[in-house]
Design a protein around this motif. Structure first.
Motif, PDB file in Angstrom:
ATOM      1  N   ALA A   1      32.121 -25.432 -64.976  1.00  0.00           N
ATOM      2  CA  ALA A   1      32.947 -25.865 -63.842  1.00  0.00           C
ATOM      3  C   ALA A   1      32.303 -27.038 -63.119  1.00  0.00           C
ATOM      4  CB  ALA A   1      33.181 -24.706 -62.882  1.00  0.00           C
ATOM      5  N   ASP A   2      30.996 -26.977 -62.914  1.00  0.00           N
ATOM      6  CA  ASP A   2      30.279 -28.064 -62.252  1.00  0.00           C
ATOM      7  C   ASP A   2      30.392 -29.352 -63.066  1.00  0.00           C
ATOM      8  OD1 ASP A   2      28.377 -29.113 -60.227  1.00  0.00           O
ATOM      9  OD2 ASP A   2      27.005 -29.204 -61.938  1.00  0.00           O
ATOM     10  N   TYR A   3      30.147 -29.281 -64.357  1.00  0.00           N
ATOM     11  CA  TYR A   3      30.245 -30.457 -65.220  1.00  0.00           C
ATOM     12  C   TYR A   3      31.673 -31.001 -65.251  1.00  0.00           C
ATOM     13  CZ  TYR A   3      25.596 -29.311 -67.152  1.00  0.00           C
ATOM     14  OH  TYR A   3      24.263 -29.052 -67.326  1.00  0.00           O
ATOM     15  N   ALA A   4      32.646 -30.108 -65.279  1.00  0.00           N
ATOM     16  CA  ALA A   4      34.048 -30.544 -65.324  1.00  0.00           C
ATOM     17  C   ALA A   4      34.415 -31.341 -64.074  1.00  0.00           C
ATOM     18  CB  ALA A   4      34.970 -29.329 -65.472  1.00  0.00           C
ATOM     19  N   VAL A   5      34.022 -30.853 -62.912  1.00  0.00           N
ATOM     20  CA  VAL A   5      34.328 -31.563 -61.664  1.00  0.00           C
ATOM     21  C   VAL A   5      33.620 -32.911 -61.647  1.00  0.00           C
ATOM     22  CG1 VAL A   5      34.068 -31.553 -59.150  1.00  0.00           C
ATOM     23  CG2 VAL A   5      34.807 -29.470 -60.337  1.00  0.00           C
ATOM     24  N   ARG A   6      32.356 -32.933 -62.046  1.00  0.00           N
ATOM     25  CA  ARG A   6      31.609 -34.184 -62.039  1.00  0.00           C
ATOM     26  C   ARG A   6      32.213 -35.203 -63.005  1.00  0.00           C
ATOM     27  NH1 ARG A   6      25.830 -31.743 -62.916  1.00  0.00           N
ATOM     28  NH2 ARG A   6      25.299 -33.916 -63.389  1.00  0.00           N
ATOM     29  N   ALA A   7      32.654 -34.751 -64.166  1.00  0.00           N
ATOM     30  CA  ALA A   7      33.298 -35.654 -65.126  1.00  0.00           C
ATOM     31  C   ALA A   7      34.602 -36.198 -64.554  1.00  0.00           C
ATOM     32  CB  ALA A   7      33.557 -34.917 -66.438  1.00  0.00           C
ATOM     33  N   LEU A   8      35.390 -35.341 -63.937  1.00  0.00           N
ATOM     34  CA  LEU A   8      36.659 -35.785 -63.347  1.00  0.00           C
ATOM     35  C   LEU A   8      36.425 -36.762 -62.201  1.00  0.00           C
ATOM     36  CD1 LEU A   8      38.651 -32.445 -63.444  1.00  0.00           C
ATOM     37  CD2 LEU A   8      39.103 -34.498 -64.800  1.00  0.00           C
ATOM     38  N   LEU A   9      35.368 -36.572 -61.433  1.00  0.00           N
ATOM     39  CA  LEU A   9      35.059 -37.513 -60.356  1.00  0.00           C
ATOM     40  C   LEU A   9      34.697 -38.887 -60.918  1.00  0.00           C
ATOM     41  CD1 LEU A   9      33.153 -35.158 -57.911  1.00  0.00           C
ATOM     42  CD2 LEU A   9      35.340 -36.315 -57.486  1.00  0.00           C
ATOM     43  N   GLU A  10      33.999 -38.914 -62.046  1.00  0.00           N
ATOM     44  CA  GLU A  10      33.710 -40.200 -62.700  1.00  0.00           C
ATOM     45  C   GLU A  10      35.016 -40.880 -63.106  1.00  0.00           C
ATOM     46  OE1 GLU A  10      30.978 -42.103 -63.335  1.00  0.00           O
ATOM     47  OE2 GLU A  10      29.743 -40.703 -62.221  1.00  0.00           O
ATOM     48  N   LEU A  11      35.944 -40.121 -63.659  1.00  0.00           N
ATOM     49  CA  LEU A  11      37.238 -40.688 -64.062  1.00  0.00           C
ATOM     50  C   LEU A  11      38.040 -41.144 -62.842  1.00  0.00           C
ATOM     51  CD1 LEU A  11      38.263 -38.153 -66.848  1.00  0.00           C
ATOM     52  CD2 LEU A  11      37.343 -40.469 -67.144  1.00  0.00           C
ATOM     53  N   ALA A  12      37.976 -40.377 -61.766  1.00  0.00           N
ATOM     54  CA  ALA A  12      38.717 -40.728 -60.549  1.00  0.00           C
ATOM     55  C   ALA A  12      38.165 -41.992 -59.909  1.00  0.00           C
ATOM     56  CB  ALA A  12      38.656 -39.570 -59.550  1.00  0.00           C
TER      57      ALA A  12
ATOM     58  N   GLU B   1      30.412 -40.479 -73.662  1.00  0.00           N
ATOM     59  CA  GLU B   1      29.043 -40.990 -73.620  1.00  0.00           C
ATOM     60  C   GLU B   1      28.728 -41.577 -72.252  1.00  0.00           C
ATOM     61  OE1 GLU B   1      31.232 -41.790 -76.048  1.00  0.00           O
ATOM     62  OE2 GLU B   1      30.320 -41.069 -77.902  1.00  0.00           O
ATOM     63  N   VAL B   2      29.655 -42.370 -71.713  1.00  0.00           N
ATOM     64  CA  VAL B   2      29.458 -42.995 -70.408  1.00  0.00           C
ATOM     65  C   VAL B   2      29.385 -41.932 -69.304  1.00  0.00           C
ATOM     66  CG1 VAL B   2      30.567 -44.457 -68.658  1.00  0.00           C
ATOM     67  CG2 VAL B   2      30.457 -45.210 -71.047  1.00  0.00           C
ATOM     68  N   ILE B   3      30.302 -40.981 -69.349  1.00  0.00           N
ATOM     69  CA  ILE B   3      30.325 -39.921 -68.332  1.00  0.00           C
ATOM     70  C   ILE B   3      29.053 -39.081 -68.406  1.00  0.00           C
ATOM     71  CG2 ILE B   3      31.512 -37.829 -67.548  1.00  0.00           C
ATOM     72  CD1 ILE B   3      34.124 -39.132 -68.678  1.00  0.00           C
ATOM     73  N   ALA B   4      28.668 -38.687 -69.614  1.00  0.00           N
ATOM     74  CA  ALA B   4      27.473 -37.858 -69.794  1.00  0.00           C
ATOM     75  C   ALA B   4      26.228 -38.573 -69.285  1.00  0.00           C
ATOM     76  CB  ALA B   4      27.312 -37.486 -71.265  1.00  0.00           C
TER      77      ALA B   4
ATOM     78  N   SER C   1      26.086 -41.106 -67.047  1.00  0.00           N
ATOM     79  CA  SER C   1      26.183 -41.329 -65.612  1.00  0.00           C
ATOM     80  C   SER C   1      25.873 -40.062 -64.812  1.00  0.00           C
ATOM     81  CB  SER C   1      27.570 -41.849 -65.262  1.00  0.00           C
ATOM     82  OG  SER C   1      27.698 -42.019 -63.880  1.00  0.00           O
ATOM     83  N   GLN C   2      26.370 -38.923 -65.298  1.00  0.00           N
ATOM     84  CA  GLN C   2      26.211 -37.667 -64.553  1.00  0.00           C
ATOM     85  C   GLN C   2      25.075 -36.784 -65.079  1.00  0.00           C
ATOM     86  OE1 GLN C   2      27.673 -36.375 -61.725  1.00  0.00           O
ATOM     87  NE2 GLN C   2      28.343 -38.495 -61.497  1.00  0.00           N
ATOM     88  N   GLN C   3      24.345 -37.270 -66.080  1.00  0.00           N
ATOM     89  CA  GLN C   3      23.239 -36.510 -66.672  1.00  0.00           C
ATOM     90  C   GLN C   3      23.698 -35.124 -67.140  1.00  0.00           C
ATOM     91  OE1 GLN C   3      20.199 -36.689 -63.668  1.00  0.00           O
ATOM     92  NE2 GLN C   3      19.886 -38.880 -63.960  1.00  0.00           N
ATOM     93  N   ILE C   4      24.784 -35.143 -67.925  1.00  0.00           N
ATOM     94  CA  ILE C   4      25.373 -33.935 -68.493  1.00  0.00           C
ATOM     95  C   ILE C   4      25.113 -33.964 -69.996  1.00  0.00           C
ATOM     96  CG2 ILE C   4      27.544 -32.717 -68.935  1.00  0.00           C
ATOM     97  CD1 ILE C   4      28.655 -34.016 -66.366  1.00  0.00           C
ATOM     98  N   PRO C   5      24.723 -32.844 -70.599  1.00  0.00           N
ATOM     99  CA  PRO C   5      24.543 -32.821 -72.054  1.00  0.00           C
ATOM    100  C   PRO C   5      25.847 -33.218 -72.766  1.00  0.00           C
ATOM    101  CG  PRO C   5      23.649 -30.834 -71.063  1.00  0.00           C
ATOM    102  CD  PRO C   5      24.396 -31.562 -69.987  1.00  0.00           C
ATOM    103  N   PHE C   6      25.742 -34.221 -73.648  1.00  0.00           N
ATOM    104  CA  PHE C   6      26.925 -34.800 -74.296  1.00  0.00           C
ATOM    105  C   PHE C   6      27.756 -33.758 -75.039  1.00  0.00           C
ATOM    106  CE2 PHE C   6      28.831 -36.646 -78.133  1.00  0.00           C
ATOM    107  CZ  PHE C   6      29.763 -37.479 -77.542  1.00  0.00           C
ATOM    108  N   ARG C   7      27.144 -32.939 -75.871  1.00  0.00           N
ATOM    109  CA  ARG C   7      27.908 -31.960 -76.666  1.00  0.00           C
ATOM    110  C   ARG C   7      28.657 -30.976 -75.768  1.00  0.00           C
ATOM    111  NH1 ARG C   7      27.117 -31.466 -82.119  1.00  0.00           N
ATOM    112  NH2 ARG C   7      25.400 -32.651 -83.009  1.00  0.00           N
TER     113      ARG C   7
END
Length: 144
Positions: A7-18, A28-31, A33-39
């Motif tokens: 849930a935390d990663y999902a919100v952070r990814a959506l904020l990058e898109l927003a 790759e860019v989202i991962a 930028s937000q230091q989220i494991p790519f896989r």
């Protein structure tokens, strides 16, 4: 209450898109930028796509965009998209929960906790979390 990494990663990814609504972003860019494991992010974005919160385009110009405006996506939408039920007890929904005797009032407390959490998460949109300058930039791009 437990907030999952998903849930935390999902919100952070959506904020990058927003933050960058005019162009698609790759995982790759989202991962990065937000230091989220790519896989892990790839599977999370797949769930967001199935829920209609993101849309995708293949190819060298491809990537992901929000599936609807940031003003219309709440944290509750995101949590439910990736985790399902907001709160469960031992993996079970609180809807049918009932206890005998002196514990009979406890399920009502758990349901109230769930209702309050849903009210908080449902009252926060992606747009409301973006810094004001990011919102202004995307608003000006949309008006041009």
């Amino acid at each position: 209450m437990h907030i999952s990494a998903k849930a935390d990663y999902a919100v952070r990814a959506l904020l990058e898109l927003a933050r960058a609504p005019a162009r698609p972003l790759t995982c790759e860019v989202i991962a990065s930028s937000q230091q989220i494991p790519f896989r892990f992010l790839k599977s999370v974005v797949g769930e967001l796509r199935r829920a209609g919160l993101v849309r995708s385009q293949r190819g060298c110009e491809g990537g992901y965009w929000l599936g609807r405006p940031a003003e219309d996506i709440t944290l509750l939408d995101v949590v439910r998209a990736v985790d399902g039920e907001l709160i469960t007890l031992r993996g079970e929904s609180l809807d049918e929960l009932a206890y005998p005797g002196p514990a009979m009032g406890l399920p009502g407390v758990w349901r109230q906790v769930e209702a309050n959490a849903a009210a908080v998460l449902g009252g926060v949109t992606l747009a409301s979390l973006l810094p004001a300058e990011a919102v202004e930039r995307s608003a000006h791009k949309g008006a041009a």
